[in-house]
Scaffold this motif. Sequence first.
Motif, PDB file in Angstrom:
ATOM      1  N   ALA A  29      40.146  42.933  38.007  1.00 30.35           N
ATOM      2  CA  ALA A  29      40.372  43.769  38.232  1.00 30.35           C
ATOM      3  C   ALA A  29      40.120  43.275  39.944  1.00 30.35           C
ATOM      4  N   CYS A  85      44.229  41.748  42.503  1.00 29.09           N
ATOM      5  CA  CYS A  85      44.425  43.075  43.320  1.00 29.09           C
ATOM      6  C   CYS A  85      44.438  42.386  44.024  1.00 29.09           C
ATOM      7  N   ARG A  86      46.178  43.387  44.767  1.00 27.54           N
ATOM      8  CA  ARG A  86      46.179  43.209  46.117  1.00 27.54           C
ATOM      9  C   ARG A  86      45.224  44.074  47.153  1.00 27.54           C
ATOM     10  N   PHE A  87      46.110  43.612  48.570  1.00 24.47           N
ATOM     11  CA  PHE A  87      45.291  45.171  49.484  1.00 24.47           C
ATOM     12  C   PHE A  87      45.726  44.502  50.998  1.00 24.47           C
ATOM     13  N   LEU A 134      36.202  46.403  48.427  1.00 23.96           N
ATOM     14  CA  LEU A 134      36.666  45.519  46.684  1.00 23.96           C
ATOM     15  C   LEU A 134      36.014  45.955  46.511  1.00 23.96           C
ATOM     16  N   LEU A 156      35.739  47.583  42.925  1.00 29.21           N
ATOM     17  CA  LEU A 156      36.255  47.731  41.719  1.00 29.21           C
ATOM     18  C   LEU A 156      36.000  46.271  40.274  1.00 29.21           C
TER      19      LEU A 156
END
Lengths: 622, 622
Positions: free
Chosen positions: B455, B459-461, B470, B473
């Motif tokens: 996860a 993840c892109r943020f 984050l 996650l």
Amino acid sequence: MALPGAQGHNAAMDDTPAPSALKTPAQRLAALRAEVAERGLAGFIVPLADEHQNEWVPAHAQRLAWLTGFTGSAGFAVVLAGSAAIFVDGRYTLQSREQVDETLYTIRHMTDEPAADWIAANLGGGTLGYDPWLATPGEVARYKAACEKAGGSLVPCPDNPLDAVWADRPARPAAPMVPHDLAFAGEPAAEKRGRLGATLATDGIDAAVLTAPDSIAWLLNVRGGDLEFTPVALAFAILRADASAELFVDSGKTTPALIAHLGNAVSIAPTESFAPALDALGADDAKVTVDPASAAAFVFERLEAAGASPVRRADPCALPKACKNDTELAGIRSAHVRDGVALTNFLGWLNEVAADGALDEWGAAEHLEGLRRRGEHFQRLSFPTIAGAGLHGAIVHYRVTEESNRRLQPGELFLVDSGAQYLDGTTDVTRTVAIGAPGEEERERFTRVLKGHIALATCRFPKETTGSQLDVLARHALWQAGLDYDHGTGHGVGTYLNVHEGPQRISKIPNRAALRPGMIVSNEPGYYKEGAYGIRIENLVAVREADAPEGADRPLYEFETLTLAPIDRTLIDTTLLNEAECGWIDRYHERVRETLTPLVEAATATWLAGATTPVGEGEVRS
Amino acid sequence: MALPGAQGHNAAMDDTPAPSALKTPAQRLAALRAEVAERGLAGFIVPLADEHQNEWVPAHAQRLAWLTGFTGSAGFAVVLAGSAAIFVDGRYTLQSREQVDETLYTIRHMTDEPAADWIAANLGGGTLGYDPWLATPGEVARYKAACEKAGGSLVPCPDNPLDAVWADRPARPAAPMVPHDLAFAGEPAAEKRGRLGATLATDGIDAAVLTAPDSIAWLLNVRGGDLEFTPVALAFAILRADASAELFVDSGKTTPALIAHLGNAVSIAPTESFAPALDALGADDAKVTVDPASAAAFVFERLEAAGASPVRRADPCALPKACKNDTELAGIRSAHVRDGVALTNFLGWLNEVAADGALDEWGAAEHLEGLRRRGEHFQRLSFPTIAGAGLHGAIVHYRVTEESNRRLQPGELFLVDSGAQYLDGTTDVTRTVAIGAPGEEERERFTRVLKGHIALATCRFPKETTGSQLDVLARHALWQAGLDYDHGTGHGVGTYLNVHEGPQRISKIPNRAALRPGMIVSNEPGYYKEGAYGIRIENLVAVREADAPEGADRPLYEFETLTLAPIDRTLIDTTLLNEAECGWIDRYHERVRETLTPLVEAATATWLAGATTPVGEGEVRS
């Protein structure tokens, strides 16, 4: 509802002002300048705040609007002899240009163009005045630093010079303070005073000064009607370690029934006695706590002048007030059923009438309010309804006016964020619905917002977890597509009290308040495309203990969703959802249908049956 | 590797101490007491720290271990005339009981039984001494408050009384300071000094005092060998707004090559000249920044005594050092290939030899180190290897000793957390493998840890996102089962520098440092069952800009996984994974296989082919 403070509201504007000699902003500014000069000051700060740092500022404290014409929900002005500036945030750039005479005031962006720089450049060596009732100690410290940077100084003016020239200033609100029934409160006020007093005693504290009306309302099991959307009475109080309390409230607000309800351990004094009571605390060398986040600088300055060293500590009511007891939770669930009936009747009605394009935002909001008023224990709305059609949905703090009122048009989205104050609970819910057939982009984004909503709704988390830790769950699906929303994900909610309360919060901004059982919080991710549409899906949820999964080695909390109203299935793109997400929607809709069907209008019940069909079973377009 | 400071390490204990008149803890304590009394003090504080607040404390600064025998990685003692206490955290309760003579020292829990309380109860009105070189200003403030609570006072003793009685104190490390090649650093030191100096000038700052050896190493493109696991030289520096710098370092460490490398803009002085240089800054009335999180109180006290008002501000090198440039990133990727070759050869070998139960933790760690040493540019390990078999895997800071050494047994898990310092990069990787067939519970928990790892990895943020946001996650899948891990999720990593660096961090603890392109961070969720087994899956990742998805309205960042080594498929329960998660593992394994197959031993390549088969394709048990 989105961010605290994100709604435009100005109680002063709701009433026609009484006649006054000072009709124009130029006249008002000139009069203020004369008064300020008379007092030997170089200038004066005019914030948008009252003595309690209330979120909704009552009419008698709408000084910024009276002076400048600006009616946004946040801002302040600095008036010097030869220049004046008003500081607003990005939400109000346009509105301030429309409302404020730029020949009188320079309009500045609060954060990008800090007031400190403007003061430093314009104050010179003079003395700037501020009203210590209208600023927290932190704000005063920032003003002071700015004045010192300018080579000037800052002085408190508890006798506000603006009030001296505001001849037609509205009276302070005078609604009675009333008992709040134990059947709703669940815990006798004497017990609350007892347990909070015992904590003060344990910590070696003599007394706590309370300046937040909702804390006093909670502690004493009282309510009031001084603010348009929040059922509180403006008051101050001092809670002592021996569990006794002094309540300071305008004399006209107390009734024999209230006095009997408060009992012998609570003494009542007029508001004017509050400052002398602070002097007495100082003279006794008492150890006193005051909350620097919400109390006026006046309280600190007065205690310090009297010889006390106030302990800066969170309002002792804040955390126990946030953790609702079983009676409160039962009331909140019940209020949500009534609120769900009203909103679902509204949504069913909307489905019938909206398609022809004749309905407008104002009419929709009025109809919804009428439906809510029918509910048992309804008292008032909990905040100004946001009813944004099409591009208005993208304005997070939108409030319909005669000028802005827009018709609901097929092919557009309609966002309704609304709530009510019932004796047994406070509601706050947002639904976004498609008028006619929605576009694919809107469906895709709605579904991403929904994924975030579900991720938060279904999350289990250990003790000591904060809302800041969970925030990303609501944003993750949007982030993956390069999207986000620029407001918090969730705020605390009171019970028949403030629709925004602390200390918990679900937000990107770090917050150290752990989520605890009984806390109510909103779950409201959104997406906004400027000039096009807005999406927000908001339910209130309560923190509760979760059943321990097999093999668990630590206890878990989870959210119980309280809000009951269908989520527009026509906006859900099931290809973007996994099985668990579809399952959540179907179970939620089943609960909505089973709970509300016996209670809503017959036509609504028929519509609701279709609107809550499992999402797997074919796409139902309205 | 897990939490900074979570590894037990004591350089003093690695060397046989030289003979001394003071052999026993009782003798040493008595001698210190006599010296303290001689100086007119009621007591003295003995922390585990050096002058640079280094994480790994060098032998000459291992005062706590010399005095008390305690070799944990965190703790401090307070010695008074009639009593003494040692304060340790929960990780070291057992170890401190084994190592410390409780007739001499009361053992107290650092956070549950604060030193302030013990000092308040025992100090009386006396004067407590501290070494201002060994404490940050924040620590000094806490000591001071405790002394004042006791009615006593706190005084600095820059001439440490313990050192006066520690006759056989090891010498300060004297490894040479060496140039760090531009081919690895990517940016000439003069350019770094130029851009940091320009920022100081813009901010109206005259100079920045640097006390962190890794900051100095980064700024001047130098390295050293003074610490066992970190390639730095102990030094101080002052960077000026005109881009010039003064370097304070023990004279024996400089060479003509180094002097030439540093150039004319960097003047070199012996370490003893650092304090007089602070005096000179004070005398010049210079505006100087010092980092209160890492600089010794000595620096602040000396500057203040000389008339300066140090500006408390983050070390100006910290953020630019954290954001690796393209040359550094290329080096880091290359170092990870070599490190992956070593670790994968190790895992293949382990698969061959571990099943018979003869191999032990020590032997495994030695074999792995040997494989790493073969890699180009290898210099040293980056931290003490954690090789925990069975229940030892649950000890987060486990370090194998002769006494603890345990054999790897079929049916148990084996956790190996290790890393190396290469000239072109620093590695840190954890793999948990099953020896023989794993139990179902272990597989279920391993898979939940893996879900968290994936996860975070995928993840892109948006810009401005912090690691704190984050963190959840990586924990979410564990939380849903009532599980968690009590350490951070990720720490920053230097390049041929500290294996733990800031300012970024992925953690429950709020951290305001936004993740920026070029930052390296570990991704290391885990699960620990005390007395049974431990699981951790750790890769290093680099923050980079992500390709914008169609319709994105804000730029995104994402993680590039750097570490290359197979994840044990026999521990993955694919029924708990979704398609996207299986896809990530298969793509990662494909990349590992394609990159490493040409570089590993032939037997390893054969094993790797099986170990990286897609997880969908039948369960492969080793």
